[in-house]
Motif scaffolding. Structure first.
Motif, PDB file in Angstrom:
ATOM      1  N   PHE A 103       0.619  -0.976   0.057  1.00  0.00           N
ATOM      2  CA  PHE A 103       0.063   0.129  -0.160  1.00  0.00           C
ATOM      3  C   PHE A 103       0.852   1.196  -0.033  1.00  0.00           C
ATOM      4  O   PHE A 103       1.277   1.593   0.931  1.00  0.00           O
ATOM      5  CB  PHE A 103      -0.813  -0.040   1.223  1.00  0.00           C
ATOM      6  CG  PHE A 103      -2.193  -0.299   0.793  1.00  0.00           C
ATOM      7  CD1 PHE A 103      -3.440   0.550   1.315  1.00  0.00           C
ATOM      8  CD2 PHE A 103      -2.550  -0.931  -0.308  1.00  0.00           C
ATOM      9  CE1 PHE A 103      -4.639   0.437   0.867  1.00  0.00           C
ATOM     10  CE2 PHE A 103      -3.925  -1.183  -0.820  1.00  0.00           C
ATOM     11  CZ  PHE A 103      -4.980  -0.418  -0.206  1.00  0.00           C
ATOM     12  N   ILE A 104       0.851   1.665  -1.284  1.00  0.00           N
ATOM     13  CA  ILE A 104       1.756   2.930  -1.237  1.00  0.00           C
ATOM     14  C   ILE A 104       1.040   4.193  -0.908  1.00  0.00           C
ATOM     15  O   ILE A 104       1.226   5.068  -0.476  1.00  0.00           O
ATOM     16  CB  ILE A 104       2.372   2.997  -2.735  1.00  0.00           C
ATOM     17  CG1 ILE A 104       3.135   1.861  -3.283  1.00  0.00           C
ATOM     18  CG2 ILE A 104       3.026   4.276  -3.074  1.00  0.00           C
ATOM     19  CD1 ILE A 104       4.239   1.707  -2.343  1.00  0.00           C
ATOM     20  N   GLU A 105      -0.469   3.858  -0.975  1.00  0.00           N
ATOM     21  CA  GLU A 105      -1.358   4.895  -0.450  1.00  0.00           C
ATOM     22  C   GLU A 105      -2.438   4.399  -0.039  1.00  0.00           C
ATOM     23  O   GLU A 105      -2.855   3.270  -0.522  1.00  0.00           O
ATOM     24  CB  GLU A 105      -1.599   5.810  -1.586  1.00  0.00           C
ATOM     25  CG  GLU A 105      -1.944   7.151  -1.404  1.00  0.00           C
ATOM     26  CD  GLU A 105      -1.884   8.089  -2.408  1.00  0.00           C
ATOM     27  OE1 GLU A 105      -2.942   8.149  -3.445  1.00  0.00           O
ATOM     28  OE2 GLU A 105      -1.098   8.797  -2.875  1.00  0.00           O
ATOM     29  N   VAL A 108      -6.247   2.940  -2.049  1.00  0.00           N
ATOM     30  CA  VAL A 108      -5.998   2.442  -3.707  1.00  0.00           C
ATOM     31  C   VAL A 108      -7.109   1.828  -3.932  1.00  0.00           C
ATOM     32  O   VAL A 108      -7.757   0.639  -3.401  1.00  0.00           O
ATOM     33  CB  VAL A 108      -4.563   1.850  -3.804  1.00  0.00           C
ATOM     34  CG1 VAL A 108      -4.742   1.434  -5.051  1.00  0.00           C
ATOM     35  CG2 VAL A 108      -3.544   3.079  -3.582  1.00  0.00           C
ATOM     36  N   GLY A 109      -7.877   2.045  -5.237  1.00  0.00           N
ATOM     37  CA  GLY A 109      -8.690   1.123  -5.795  1.00  0.00           C
ATOM     38  C   GLY A 109     -10.007   1.496  -5.126  1.00  0.00           C
ATOM     39  O   GLY A 109     -11.084   0.702  -5.704  1.00  0.00           O
ATOM     40  N   ASN A 111     -13.505   3.008  -4.841  1.00  0.00           N
ATOM     41  CA  ASN A 111     -14.594   3.572  -6.071  1.00  0.00           C
ATOM     42  C   ASN A 111     -15.449   4.429  -5.432  1.00  0.00           C
ATOM     43  O   ASN A 111     -16.392   3.928  -4.702  1.00  0.00           O
ATOM     44  CB  ASN A 111     -15.165   2.414  -6.885  1.00  0.00           C
ATOM     45  CG  ASN A 111     -15.658   3.082  -8.033  1.00  0.00           C
ATOM     46  OD1 ASN A 111     -16.846   3.815  -8.043  1.00  0.00           O
ATOM     47  ND2 ASN A 111     -15.287   2.697  -9.264  1.00  0.00           N
TER      48      ASN A 111
ATOM     49  N   ARG B  31     -15.578  -5.954  -9.447  1.00  0.00           N
ATOM     50  CA  ARG B  31     -15.621  -4.497  -9.310  1.00  0.00           C
ATOM     51  C   ARG B  31     -16.095  -4.025 -10.698  1.00  0.00           C
ATOM     52  O   ARG B  31     -16.884  -2.855 -10.678  1.00  0.00           O
ATOM     53  CB  ARG B  31     -14.274  -3.948  -8.832  1.00  0.00           C
ATOM     54  CG  ARG B  31     -13.698  -2.554  -9.169  1.00  0.00           C
ATOM     55  CD  ARG B  31     -12.550  -2.320  -8.395  1.00  0.00           C
ATOM     56  NE  ARG B  31     -11.985  -0.952  -8.510  1.00  0.00           N
ATOM     57  CZ  ARG B  31     -11.208  -0.478  -9.360  1.00  0.00           C
ATOM     58  NH1 ARG B  31     -10.825  -1.496 -10.381  1.00  0.00           N
ATOM     59  NH2 ARG B  31     -10.909   0.766  -9.354  1.00  0.00           N
ATOM     60  N   ASP B 105      -4.571   4.626 -11.325  1.00  0.00           N
ATOM     61  CA  ASP B 105      -4.535   4.763  -9.810  1.00  0.00           C
ATOM     62  C   ASP B 105      -4.091   3.489  -9.100  1.00  0.00           C
ATOM     63  O   ASP B 105      -3.110   3.387  -8.296  1.00  0.00           O
ATOM     64  CB  ASP B 105      -5.813   5.115  -9.129  1.00  0.00           C
ATOM     65  CG  ASP B 105      -5.841   5.596  -7.989  1.00  0.00           C
ATOM     66  OD1 ASP B 105      -4.936   6.283  -7.627  1.00  0.00           O
ATOM     67  OD2 ASP B 105      -6.895   4.966  -7.404  1.00  0.00           O
ATOM     68  N   LEU B 106      -4.516   2.484  -9.516  1.00  0.00           N
ATOM     69  CA  LEU B 106      -4.190   0.945  -9.202  1.00  0.00           C
ATOM     70  C   LEU B 106      -2.740   0.692  -9.431  1.00  0.00           C
ATOM     71  O   LEU B 106      -2.180   0.155  -8.784  1.00  0.00           O
ATOM     72  CB  LEU B 106      -5.206   0.025  -9.802  1.00  0.00           C
ATOM     73  CG  LEU B 106      -6.301  -0.273  -8.744  1.00  0.00           C
ATOM     74  CD1 LEU B 106      -6.956  -1.633  -9.627  1.00  0.00           C
ATOM     75  CD2 LEU B 106      -6.023  -0.682  -7.704  1.00  0.00           C
ATOM     76  N   LYS B 109       0.139   2.282  -7.869  1.00  0.00           N
ATOM     77  CA  LYS B 109       0.198   2.113  -6.449  1.00  0.00           C
ATOM     78  C   LYS B 109       0.189   0.609  -5.774  1.00  0.00           C
ATOM     79  O   LYS B 109       0.584   0.422  -4.582  1.00  0.00           O
ATOM     80  CB  LYS B 109      -0.729   2.874  -5.728  1.00  0.00           C
ATOM     81  CG  LYS B 109      -0.370   4.359  -5.424  1.00  0.00           C
ATOM     82  CD  LYS B 109      -1.463   5.540  -5.624  1.00  0.00           C
ATOM     83  CE  LYS B 109      -0.850   6.756  -5.821  1.00  0.00           C
ATOM     84  NZ  LYS B 109      -2.253   7.529  -6.241  1.00  0.00           N
ATOM     85  N   VAL B 110      -0.267  -0.343  -6.624  1.00  0.00           N
ATOM     86  CA  VAL B 110      -0.439  -1.563  -6.076  1.00  0.00           C
ATOM     87  C   VAL B 110       0.167  -2.458  -7.052  1.00  0.00           C
ATOM     88  O   VAL B 110       0.157  -2.287  -8.146  1.00  0.00           O
ATOM     89  CB  VAL B 110      -1.497  -2.099  -5.580  1.00  0.00           C
ATOM     90  CG1 VAL B 110      -1.646  -3.462  -4.978  1.00  0.00           C
ATOM     91  CG2 VAL B 110      -2.399  -1.071  -5.067  1.00  0.00           C
TER      92      VAL B 110
END
Lengths: 427, 276
Positions: A103-105, A108-109, A111, B31, B105-106, B109-110
């Motif tokens: 987890f860089i942030e 994340v993901g 929605n 999702r 975004d994903l 970061k992951v």
């Protein structure tokens, strides 16, 4: 999250080894963004190489809390991304053993159009839980975030604080072997922050390795066993967080002389670190400041009452331990200290918890003050159980009544004039 | 498990994500599906409305008014079966191509195998296909009962089509990361591509089929979607097994393209996060 596996010998679970890690980026001076340009352009676009990381070695032991500090653009996030596998290292090798919560942030993901419930379940599986496992832990995640009543609310209607609470709760519930955390501790309100710190403590005690990337030196000092300072892509210093922190401050704010002075100071601190920490029969868990209403604060107006508080965990039974705190100013000069030295504080059982509070009239001049709390033995003099140097800080603001100085002592001024004054002297 | 994060490039495309990341693929799929049908009352039914409306329009124009489709039996089902193949292909490729950018975004970061993102976009389209099948298969069985002998073959043919779609999605999603106009180019190309694909007509039923043999062959084998449309329709409606050449094409090109796409994604995986 499990990663594609390749055998790495001699790397223990939870261990991270990086050898000579370098990463370079090609900066295109006039980037092509369209197919047309790429086809029509005759010569190749001009590029410049930028080494975001140069030959960085690091070794994080299983169960260690390791800080990576550096200024913006120093390469610390690149290093974290290399460790997480998001970027590939150009040279060098990286071995990571264990389930990585990459987890860089936070969040994340997530929605915004889905309800919190869906987002939690999706996020948890993205972090490596199976769907069944995620569903099983769903309640404890929402309990921790204190958001049960909002579980059906779409995320776009959440406040940013609520969102962060939710994301943090998911992250700590997935039981990763290695937690990679980038700048996330400055989240939520004070009470939730406190909870997060406690939770980090729990995760650390459970044996997980924590990698914390930040430029908040306070957080590094509080949480990390060791730290790495990255400066312009190079590993500048590695070791005791206090020493690394000082070096970081020197790099940031100091001229060369300040840097040398701090460096010398830091070396001493590093050597004395173990002696300084005491025998750990009681351990300081965390510390904070409170205002008159008992709210956690990081700033306080001058002239009002202010409270320093710290939580202590006793690993052995103790009688009448001494709790104290010293406040020093930005010039690292002790301004004031207080303790329970003259009081009997009573019996504390092994394994118990206590919070001590020291309330004072805040007569400090505006500025930043660092608190160094300690727990000492009854009549033990210099013998301490635990202490932390410059562990937390408070910013005092407001208008001083005095004309200058480090404290704002209450005072009155009277002026006698002419003959009356002469008469007074003659008395 | 011990991981050498630095080394993931291989000479061959790897398939280990199928086992190691099954849960994650399911998650991404869920999702994707939720987002696709969120907030609409009819939800997935919409994916059926479009092909049915189009079928109605084509039947009206070509069969009723123009009367050019007179030599094609069961023309409405003929069109619908073609639309099932084309619709899946087009939606899958289009959504898959933009998926890496949409999920920047994903990606930034992951870390997880990047091929999962376009794959989820394509596979999410299977829900719409399933609804379509629920209508199409019974209708075909009622209209042409003897087709029950060959209808089972439609399943592997459709599976090969999924491979073909995945291959296109993987390849184009990577190109799209570097050149963002691929998305727009694709949107422009899909309409002419649709008319060159025998959805509304059959290649063999064209008046010029006899005199322009070579042109028919170019249209059949030059357009990778055509063999799937023809093969699918043959088993579903015409009670025939496609010829050996067509079958070979169907079961070689799709999987081969999927493997190529997978290899390309894995080859450039490292640069995706940097480019985004």
């Amino acid at each position: 999250m499990p990663s594609s596996s390749e055998a790495a010998t001699g790397v223990a679970p939870g261990e991270i080894v990086g050898r000579g890690v370098s990463r370079r980026f090609k900066i295109t001076l006039a980037p092509t963004r369209s197919l047309k340009e790429a086809i029509l352009r005759r010569e190749l676009p001009q590029t410049r190489e930028l080494w975001a990381l140069r030959d960085v070695d690091l070794h994080v032991e299983p169960g260690e809390a390791f800080g990576i500090v550096g200024r913006n653009g120093s390469g610390k996030s690149t290093l974290l991304k290399c460790l997480a596998g998001i970027y590939r290292a150009d040279t060098g090798r990286i071995f990571v053993n264990g389930r990585l919560s990459t987890f860089i942030e936070l969040g994340v993901g997530f929605n915004p159009d889905l309800a919190a419930r869906d987002n939690v379940l999706l996020n948890a599986t993205m972090l490596g839980l199976s769907q069944r496992e995620a569903a099983r832990r769903y309640d404890s995640i929402l309990d921790f975030a204190e958001l049960h009543e909002f579980e059906d609310l779409k995320l776009k209607n959440y406040s940013s604080g609520m969102m962060v609470r939710l994301a943090f709760s998911v992250m700590i519930q997935v039981d990763a072997d290695i937690l990679l955390v980038d700048e996330v501790l400055a989240v939520g309100d004070a009470a939730f922050q406190q909870k997060c710190f406690d939770e980090f403590g729990r995760i650390r005690r459970s044996g997980a390795t924590v990698l914390l990337v930040t430029h908040d030196m306070g957080a590094v000092r509080r949480f990390c066993d060791r730290a790495l300072l990255i400066h312009k892509g190079d590993a500048e210093a590695i070791g005791d967080p206090q020493a690394v922190g000082n070096r970081y401050l020197a790099l940031n704010f100091g001229g060369e002389r300040a840097e040398q002075a701090v460096q010398a100071d830091a070396e001493v601190t590093a050597e004395d670190a173990d002696v300084y920490r005491g025998d750990q029969k009681a351990m300081l868990m965390n510390a904070w400041f409170e205002d008159e209403n008992g709210q956690h604060v990081d700033n306080a107006p001058t002239g009002r009452r202010c409270t320093f508080a710290a939580r202590v965990k006793f690993t052995e039974a103790l009688t009448d331990p001494v709790f104290g705190v010293g406040l020093s100013n930005e010039a690292d000069r002790l301004v004031w200290a207080a303790s329970t030295e003259r009081d009997r504080t009573g019996e504390f059982a092994a394994g118990s918890d206590a919070v001590f509070r020291i309330t004072f009239d805040n007569l400090l001049a505006p500025g930043r003050y660092f608190a160094s709390p300690w727990v000492g033995r009854h009549q033990g003099g210099e013998h301490v159980h635990d202490r932390h140097r410059n562990w937390t800080s408070i910013i005092v603001h407001g208008q001083m009544q005095s004309a200058g100085g480090v404290v704002d002592l209450g005072h009155s001024v009277s002026v006698a004039r002419g003959e009356a004054a002469a008469a007074e002297v003659a008395g | 498990m011990a991981v050498n994060v630095g080394a993931r490039t291989g000479a061959l495309p790897r398939l280990n994500w199928l086992t190691g990341y099954g849960e994650l693929l399911k998650t991404l799929l869920r999702r994707e599906i939720r987002m696709r049908y969120k907030g609409s009352a009819l939800g997935i039914v919409w994916s059926l409305v479009y092909p049915l409306v189009m079928m109605g329009v084509y039947v009206l124009v070509f069969s009723v008014l123009w009367r050019t489709a007179g030599n094609i039996p069961h023309y409405p089902l003929f069109v619908l079966a073609g639309l099932a193949v084309w619709g899946f292909f087009q939606a899958g490729v289009q959504l898959g191509t933009s998926s890496l950018i949409a999920n920047a975004d994903l990606v930034k970061k992951v870390w997880f195998p990047r091929e999962l993102i376009p794959a989820a976009s394509v596979l999410a389209q299977l829900t719409a296909a399933a609804v379509m099948f629920a209508i199409l298969v019974p209708a075909c069985l009622i209209a042409v009962p003897e087709t029950g002998r060959t209808i089972a073959l439609a399943v592997p043919i459709f599976a090969a089509l999924v491979c073909l779609t995945l291959g296109f999605a993987w390849l184009l999603s990577i190109v799209n990361v570097f050149f963002r106009d691929v998305e727009h180019l694709l949107a422009v190309m899909f309409l002419p591509w649709f008319f060159l694909t025998p959805v509304l007509y059959g290649l063999e039923q064209l008046p010029a089929a006899e005199s322009h043999r070579w042109l028919i062959d170019v249209m059949r084998y030059g357009n990778p979607v055509t063999p799937y449309v023809e093969g699918f329709r043959a088993t579903l409606l015409q009670d025939t097994v496609p010829g050996a050449g067509l079958l070979l094409y169907i079961f070689v090109v799709g999987p081969a393209l999927a493997l190529l796409g997978l290899w390309v994604v894995q080859r450039y995986e490292d640069r995706i996060a940097v480019e985004l």
